[in-house]
Design a protein around this motif. Structure first.
Motif, PDB file in Angstrom:
ATOM      1  N   GLU A   1       1.263  -1.581   0.075  1.00 51.92           N
ATOM      2  CA  GLU A   1      -0.113  -0.094   0.114  1.00 51.92           C
ATOM      3  C   GLU A   1       1.270   1.790   0.001  1.00 51.92           C
ATOM      4  OE1 GLU A   1      -3.905   0.271   2.210  1.00 51.92           O
ATOM      5  OE2 GLU A   1      -3.555  -1.297   2.649  1.00 51.92           O
ATOM      6  N   ILE A   2       2.502   1.649   0.331  1.00 52.89           N
ATOM      7  CA  ILE A   2       2.857   2.486   1.072  1.00 52.89           C
ATOM      8  C   ILE A   2       3.348   2.598  -0.355  1.00 52.89           C
ATOM      9  CG2 ILE A   2       5.207   3.261   1.429  1.00 52.89           C
ATOM     10  CD1 ILE A   2       4.636   2.571   4.505  1.00 52.89           C
ATOM     11  N   LEU A   3       4.019   1.466  -1.455  1.00 52.10           N
ATOM     12  CA  LEU A   3       4.327   1.790  -2.817  1.00 52.10           C
ATOM     13  C   LEU A   3       3.135   2.299  -3.799  1.00 52.10           C
ATOM     14  CD1 LEU A   3       6.554  -1.482  -3.244  1.00 52.10           C
ATOM     15  CD2 LEU A   3       7.370   0.707  -3.302  1.00 52.10           C
ATOM     16  N   GLY A   4       2.063   2.612  -3.391  1.00 46.97           N
ATOM     17  CA  GLY A   4       0.870   2.831  -3.961  1.00 46.97           C
ATOM     18  C   GLY A   4       0.737   4.007  -3.777  1.00 46.97           C
ATOM     19  N   GLU A   5       1.494   4.775  -2.770  1.00 44.94           N
ATOM     20  CA  GLU A   5       1.830   6.086  -2.832  1.00 44.94           C
ATOM     21  C   GLU A   5       2.279   7.304  -3.797  1.00 44.94           C
ATOM     22  OE1 GLU A   5       1.259   7.956   1.091  1.00 44.94           O
ATOM     23  OE2 GLU A   5      -0.367   5.433   1.727  1.00 44.94           O
ATOM     24  N   PHE A   6       3.525   6.082  -4.433  1.00 46.46           N
ATOM     25  CA  PHE A   6       4.892   6.658  -5.052  1.00 46.46           C
ATOM     26  C   PHE A   6       4.271   7.052  -6.002  1.00 46.46           C
ATOM     27  CE2 PHE A   6       9.143   4.201  -4.176  1.00 46.46           C
ATOM     28  CZ  PHE A   6       8.389   4.095  -2.623  1.00 46.46           C
ATOM     29  N   ALA A   7       4.139   8.739  -6.268  1.00 52.55           N
ATOM     30  CA  ALA A   7       3.691   9.783  -7.892  1.00 52.55           C
ATOM     31  C   ALA A   7       4.560   8.729  -9.045  1.00 52.55           C
ATOM     32  CB  ALA A   7       3.861  10.849  -7.544  1.00 52.55           C
ATOM     33  N   LEU A   8       4.151   8.772  -9.905  1.00 55.16           N
ATOM     34  CA  LEU A   8       4.460   8.272 -10.962  1.00 55.16           C
ATOM     35  C   LEU A   8       5.653   8.756 -11.213  1.00 55.16           C
ATOM     36  CD1 LEU A   8       4.107   6.590 -13.765  1.00 55.16           C
ATOM     37  CD2 LEU A   8       2.815   9.070 -15.247  1.00 55.16           C
ATOM     38  N   GLU A   9       6.533   9.543 -10.942  1.00 57.20           N
ATOM     39  CA  GLU A   9       7.820  10.316 -11.293  1.00 57.20           C
ATOM     40  C   GLU A   9       9.027   9.714 -10.617  1.00 57.20           C
ATOM     41  OE1 GLU A   9      10.005  13.950  -9.501  1.00 57.20           O
ATOM     42  OE2 GLU A   9       8.087  14.309  -9.493  1.00 57.20           O
ATOM     43  N   PHE A  10       8.166   9.070  -9.099  1.00 57.83           N
ATOM     44  CA  PHE A  10       8.951   8.028  -8.129  1.00 57.83           C
ATOM     45  C   PHE A  10       9.288   6.702  -8.568  1.00 57.83           C
ATOM     46  CE2 PHE A  10       8.094  12.211  -6.163  1.00 57.83           C
ATOM     47  CZ  PHE A  10       9.236  12.464  -6.583  1.00 57.83           C
ATOM     48  N   HIS A  11       8.378   6.049  -9.985  1.00 59.19           N
ATOM     49  CA  HIS A  11       8.127   4.931  -9.993  1.00 59.19           C
ATOM     50  C   HIS A  11       8.994   4.273  -9.995  1.00 59.19           C
ATOM     51  CE1 HIS A  11       3.079   4.525 -10.576  1.00 59.19           C
ATOM     52  NE2 HIS A  11       3.521   4.836  -9.516  1.00 59.19           N
ATOM     53  N   PRO A  12      10.201   4.771 -10.995  1.00 61.27           N
ATOM     54  CA  PRO A  12      11.715   3.824 -11.290  1.00 61.27           C
ATOM     55  C   PRO A  12      11.696   3.354  -9.643  1.00 61.27           C
ATOM     56  CG  PRO A  12      11.659   5.734 -13.061  1.00 61.27           C
ATOM     57  CD  PRO A  12      10.393   5.836 -11.823  1.00 61.27           C
ATOM     58  N   LEU A  13      11.790   4.332  -8.733  1.00 60.98           N
ATOM     59  CA  LEU A  13      12.340   3.898  -6.963  1.00 60.98           C
ATOM     60  C   LEU A  13      12.191   2.576  -6.211  1.00 60.98           C
ATOM     61  CD1 LEU A  13      13.933   7.331  -6.090  1.00 60.98           C
ATOM     62  CD2 LEU A  13      14.508   6.003  -7.146  1.00 60.98           C
ATOM     63  N   LYS A  14      10.303   1.975  -7.152  1.00 57.15           N
ATOM     64  CA  LYS A  14       9.908   1.645  -6.578  1.00 57.15           C
ATOM     65  C   LYS A  14      11.013   0.216  -6.482  1.00 57.15           C
ATOM     66  CE  LYS A  14       4.786   1.899  -7.173  1.00 57.15           C
ATOM     67  NZ  LYS A  14       3.864   1.588  -7.689  1.00 57.15           N
ATOM     68  N   PRO A  15      11.790  -0.420  -6.647  1.00 57.53           N
ATOM     69  CA  PRO A  15      12.927  -1.583  -6.865  1.00 57.53           C
ATOM     70  C   PRO A  15      13.710  -0.847  -5.258  1.00 57.53           C
ATOM     71  CG  PRO A  15      12.349  -1.038  -9.419  1.00 57.53           C
ATOM     72  CD  PRO A  15      11.884  -0.547  -8.668  1.00 57.53           C
ATOM     73  N   LEU A  16      14.176  -0.291  -5.849  1.00 57.03           N
ATOM     74  CA  LEU A  16      15.217   0.260  -4.606  1.00 57.03           C
ATOM     75  C   LEU A  16      14.565   0.043  -3.421  1.00 57.03           C
ATOM     76  CD1 LEU A  16      17.042   0.808  -3.277  1.00 57.03           C
ATOM     77  CD2 LEU A  16      16.805   3.896  -4.173  1.00 57.03           C
ATOM     78  N   ALA A  17      12.818   0.647  -2.833  1.00 54.29           N
ATOM     79  CA  ALA A  17      12.499   0.735  -1.857  1.00 54.29           C
ATOM     80  C   ALA A  17      12.407  -0.291  -1.566  1.00 54.29           C
ATOM     81  CB  ALA A  17      10.930   1.352  -1.903  1.00 54.29           C
ATOM     82  N   GLU A  18      11.676  -1.537  -2.240  1.00 51.51           N
ATOM     83  CA  GLU A  18      11.592  -2.866  -1.954  1.00 51.51           C
ATOM     84  C   GLU A  18      13.202  -3.655  -1.742  1.00 51.51           C
ATOM     85  OE1 GLU A  18       8.427  -4.556  -4.217  1.00 51.51           O
ATOM     86  OE2 GLU A  18       9.289  -4.145  -5.790  1.00 51.51           O
ATOM     87  N   ARG A  19      14.212  -3.560  -2.124  1.00 54.40           N
ATOM     88  CA  ARG A  19      14.912  -3.907  -1.630  1.00 54.40           C
ATOM     89  C   ARG A  19      15.282  -3.642  -0.403  1.00 54.40           C
ATOM     90  NH1 ARG A  19      20.648  -3.733  -5.601  1.00 54.40           N
ATOM     91  NH2 ARG A  19      22.235  -4.595  -4.127  1.00 54.40           N
ATOM     92  N   PHE A  20      15.344  -2.216  -0.359  1.00 55.50           N
ATOM     93  CA  PHE A  20      15.796  -1.706   1.521  1.00 55.50           C
ATOM     94  C   PHE A  20      15.150  -2.284   2.133  1.00 55.50           C
ATOM     95  CE2 PHE A  20      17.176   3.279   2.979  1.00 55.50           C
ATOM     96  CZ  PHE A  20      17.810   2.724   4.124  1.00 55.50           C
ATOM     97  N   ARG A  21      14.011  -2.147   1.957  1.00 55.52           N
ATOM     98  CA  ARG A  21      12.967  -3.236   2.608  1.00 55.52           C
ATOM     99  C   ARG A  21      14.126  -4.214   3.120  1.00 55.52           C
ATOM    100  NH1 ARG A  21       9.245  -6.469   2.192  1.00 55.52           N
ATOM    101  NH2 ARG A  21       7.946  -7.365   3.938  1.00 55.52           N
ATOM    102  N   GLY A  22      13.548  -4.916   2.075  1.00 59.57           N
ATOM    103  CA  GLY A  22      14.394  -6.362   2.914  1.00 59.57           C
ATOM    104  C   GLY A  22      15.587  -6.297   3.528  1.00 59.57           C
ATOM    105  N   ILE A  23      15.946  -5.990   2.993  1.00 63.65           N
ATOM    106  CA  ILE A  23      17.747  -5.419   3.920  1.00 63.65           C
ATOM    107  C   ILE A  23      17.648  -5.492   5.449  1.00 63.65           C
ATOM    108  CG2 ILE A  23      19.534  -4.373   4.276  1.00 63.65           C
ATOM    109  CD1 ILE A  23      19.780  -3.682   0.751  1.00 63.65           C
ATOM    110  N   LEU A  24      16.349  -4.622   5.953  1.00 63.61           N
ATOM    111  CA  LEU A  24      16.302  -3.951   6.731  1.00 63.61           C
ATOM    112  C   LEU A  24      15.306  -4.775   7.897  1.00 63.61           C
ATOM    113  CD1 LEU A  24      15.820   0.028   6.973  1.00 63.61           C
ATOM    114  CD2 LEU A  24      17.690  -1.445   7.224  1.00 63.61           C
ATOM    115  N   PHE A  25      14.306  -5.677   7.103  1.00 64.76           N
ATOM    116  CA  PHE A  25      13.468  -6.271   7.629  1.00 64.76           C
ATOM    117  C   PHE A  25      13.477  -7.604   7.001  1.00 64.76           C
ATOM    118  CE2 PHE A  25      12.335  -2.371   7.524  1.00 64.76           C
ATOM    119  CZ  PHE A  25      11.862  -2.096   9.233  1.00 64.76           C
TER     120      PHE A  25
END
Length: 573
Positions: free
Chosen positions: A509-533
């Motif tokens: 749901e949080i990724l769903g809040e990314f505006a279109l401009e920031f869609h290229p950063l979704k993979p990084l956000a998922e990877r960052f989350r996986g590293i921490l959690f």
């Protein structure tokens, strides 16, 4: 400021007779003030005639030379009914015929709150007075303290607000002690700037506002000009009151420095100690400390007053019972009738002046996705250097504590600032430090009361990353954003919400809040989350592996994730 905050901010009541409080700020009354009464009228005004009398009396006495008083009625309309919120009274300097909403607070030197009806809720009126005080401090962030008064019917208290709390005089009846009231009202207008609570170190000439620094190592910084508006200012009456200005030396047109005023708690370690250590051990990875001095403490400002413990408002039921049992039929008057003592004592705060360089841009001013990722990568590297080389743990990773550097030697784009609540590992971990950080960015483990670790700071970087994307250069997330809930509730409630948001479904749901401009950063956000959690036994793990190799690996994974995302963006340019 709401009522809950007021309950926590009443620092106490000055004990002893009213003249003791007056002498501290007004000097001793003289017989000449008795003559003023006969010049005005023979009897004190009644509550229903007070406001017209007040306006006429003060306009006659002041004449607009140095100051002027103004009254503003406060009413709200709900369900077609008006509620009386009393009348605000402001003494402005320089005098202003009809101050607008902005200048009334920027020029205010004394505030008052008047209610014709003595039966109005005491706490309600005090909250209104505190809201006015908060407006003044927001418009004049370098104030040392602020005078105020609170009148209900004919009952009056004098109040003083500073960064350690708010406190008041004994209550007195302005009709019975009319000479004293006249003396006080005239005295406010005759006070010097220092007696009114303005910081005398800041002055103005043809080039603008400036401060003269004492015992400065670099003579070029002896006189620093400040931009008219602060680049950062912490809201609220009580606390650090942190305010930052861009600054330039006399004769220069480059705003290369940041000057920060902060009321640090006297028990906390002075920030300059860690800034010097960081500069010595980390070189270009650390902000440069150019000057540090301590200007004034709230203990000095309150010198001569006698103190008891803090007060807090009693529950309504308890307060009514106590008043009936102890005071019989006497009507309640001032603070003492509505509060009870606590075990807490006054907390001394020290106003510090810190000058640092370079002066970077705020995080929300990033110009491209590439620059944003470079800033985060370099800020994480800065954190690693502080942790490894200087053994400093930052403990307050936030959007306001990351800056963007332009044309910096060495090529770094991002840097951490503010070591206000940082600790030196090995010397401060053994004592209870409490929960620390900026609420939306605090790690789940910190919210649960765990001891701070470097992994918690990296988790805070992740929340800042998400916040920066979803706010999209704004101050706050959209109204419907899940991130709105990261600032509301108890520590346990915040920990539970963030745990849910970091789980798979919540994070989608949080990724769903990314505006279109920031869609290229979704993979990084998922990877960052996986590293921490990482998942352990089917649930996300929020702990810290303190083994040195594990810590190094954690930093490497986060930095590598950003570097690979940066390479990906560069390849598409």
């Amino acid at each position: 400021m709401d009522e809950t905050e007021i309950l926590d901010n009443i620092d106490g009541r000055m004990h002893g007779p009213m003249p003791g409080f007056m002498a501290k700020f007004f000097g001793e009354p003289t017989c000449t003030h008795r003559d003023n009464r006969s010049e005005v009228q023979s009897v004190a005004p009644t509550p229903d005639s007070f406001l017209p009398w007040f306006s006429n009396f003060l306009s006659e006495k002041y004449g607009g030379d140095r100051a002027s008083w103004h009254t503003f009625s406060n009413t709200v309309t709900a369900n077609h009914e008006q509620s009386d919120l009393g009348t605000s009274l402001l003494l402005t300097m320089p005098p202003s015929p009809t101050p607008n909403a902005q200048t009334r607070w920027s020029h205010a030197q004394v505030i008052g709150q008047f209610y014709q009806d003595e039966g109005v809720g005491y706490q309600h009126g005090l909250v209104r007075l505190c809201q006015s005080a908060q407006q003044v401090f927001a418009s004049q962030p370098t104030r040392l303290f602020l005078h105020g008064f609170y009148i209900r019917g004919s009952q009056m208290e004098l109040w003083v607000f500073d960064r350690s709390g708010l406190y008041c005089s004994e209550v007195f009846d302005l009709q019975k002690d009319f000479d004293q009231f006249v003396f006080i009202m005239i005295g406010y207008g005759q006070m010097t700037d220092e007696q009114l609570g303005t910081l005398q170190r800041i002055k103005t000439d043809e080039e603008g506002s400036y401060i003269t620094l004492e015992n400065v190592a670099n003579s070029n910084l002896a006189k620093l000009y400040l931009e008219s508006q602060p680049i950062a200012c912490r809201e609220g009456l009580v606390g650090t009151g942190t305010t930052c200005y861009l600054a330039r030396p006399s004769g220069s047109n480059r705003w290369n420095y940041v000057l920060k005023f902060k009321w640090r708690w006297a028990r906390h370690r002075p920030e300059d100690e860690l800034l010097r250590l960081a500069q010595e051990k980390c070189g270009r990875c650390a902000i440069s400390l150019d000057h540090y001095e301590e200007i004034k403490s709230t203990a000095e400002l309150r010198a001569g007053l006698r103190w008891g413990t803090h007060e807090r408002f009693s529950s309504e039921q308890h307060a009514d019972s106590r008043r009936r049992g102890v005071e019989g039929l006497r009507q309640p008057t001032g603070l003492a009738d509505y509060t009870e003592k606590t075990d807490n004592y006054f907390q001394n705060r020290i106003l510090t002046c810190v000058v640092t360089s370079p002066a970077g841009r705020p995080l929300e001013t990033f110009r491209s996705l590439l620059e944003l990722l470079q800033v985060f990568r370099d800020a994480v590297q800065c954190h690693r250097s502080l942790y490894r080389e200087a053994e400093i743990l930052h403990r307050d990773i936030s959007a306001g504590n990351m800056i963007i550097l332009d044309n910096q030697q060495g090529g770094a784009k991002g840097m951490l600032i503010d070591l206000d609540v940082a600790i030196h590992l090995g010397t401060e971990l053994d004592r209870g430090l409490g929960i620390t950080g900026t609420r939306p960015f605090m790690a789940i483990g910190v919210l649960k009361g765990h001891q701070n670790t470097c992994r918690h700071d990296l988790e805070a970087f992740f929340y800042v990353f998400l916040w920066t994307i979803i706010t999209n250069r704004g101050d706050d997330p959209p109204e419907a954003s899940r991130l709105r809930q990261w600032s509301r509730g108890t520590w346990d409630e915040l920990a539970a919400r963030k745990s849910g948001d970091m789980a798979c479904d919540g994070f989608e749901e949080i990724l769903g809040e990314f505006a279109l401009e920031f869609h290229p950063l979704k993979p990084l956000a998922e990877r960052f989350r996986g590293i921490l959690f990482p998942l352990r036994e089917g649930t996300i793990w929020i702990g810290t592996d303190t083994d040195a190799e594990a810590v190094d690996e954690l930093y490497e994974q986060v930095i590598c994730a950003f570097e690979e995302a940066i390479l990906g963006l560069e390849s598409h340019e």
